[in-house]
Design a protein around this motif. Structure first.
Motif, PDB file in Angstrom:
ATOM      1  N   ASN A  19       0.818  -1.207   0.000  1.00 55.41           N
ATOM      2  CA  ASN A  19       0.000   0.000   0.000  1.00 55.41           C
ATOM      3  C   ASN A  19       0.852   1.257   0.000  1.00 55.41           C
ATOM      4  N   LEU A  20       1.981   1.219   0.683  1.00 53.27           N
ATOM      5  CA  LEU A  20       2.893   2.360   0.702  1.00 53.27           C
ATOM      6  C   LEU A  20       3.463   2.629  -0.688  1.00 53.27           C
ATOM      7  N   VAL A  21       3.884   1.578  -1.369  1.00 51.62           N
ATOM      8  CA  VAL A  21       4.457   1.733  -2.705  1.00 51.62           C
ATOM      9  C   VAL A  21       3.398   2.159  -3.705  1.00 51.62           C
ATOM     10  N   LEU A  22       2.225   1.547  -3.663  1.00 56.52           N
ATOM     11  CA  LEU A  22       1.158   1.916  -4.590  1.00 56.52           C
ATOM     12  C   LEU A  22       0.658   3.335  -4.329  1.00 56.52           C
ATOM     13  N   GLY A  23       0.655   3.765  -3.063  1.00 57.71           N
ATOM     14  CA  GLY A  23       0.277   5.140  -2.750  1.00 57.71           C
ATOM     15  C   GLY A  23       1.270   6.139  -3.325  1.00 57.71           C
TER      16      GLY A  23
END
Length: 85
Positions: A56-60
């Protein structure tokens, strides 16, 4: 005839110089998207919850960079030109 070549050369040189100055000013204002900060403790985490948190951090961060590119209009608007309309 010599004056004509000198005038043409000076004109081409001036236009090229102005073009390079404008190009340098435009590309000098690029903002680099921030890199996601990955905590040292989460690098060793192997649980599904930790993996999903990192995902989720990378996709955000990817979503923020796409929004930044979209706001600066650096890629064409494919929806308006699509043949599927």
């Amino acid at each position: 005839m010599d004056k004509l070549f000198k005038t043409a050369f000076l004109l081409i040189y001036t236009v090229g110089l102005i073009f390079l100055i404008v190009l340098q000013e435009r590309w000098g204002k690029k903002d680099v998207p921030p890199r996601p900060i990955i905590a040292e403790a989460s690098r060793n985490c192997q649980y599904l919850e930790c993996i999903l948190r990192e995902k989720n951090l990378v996709l955000g961060a990817l979503d923020k960079s796409w929004k930044l590119i979209g706001s600066k209009r650096l890629f064409p608007d494919w929806d308006d030109n699509s043949p599927k309309k």
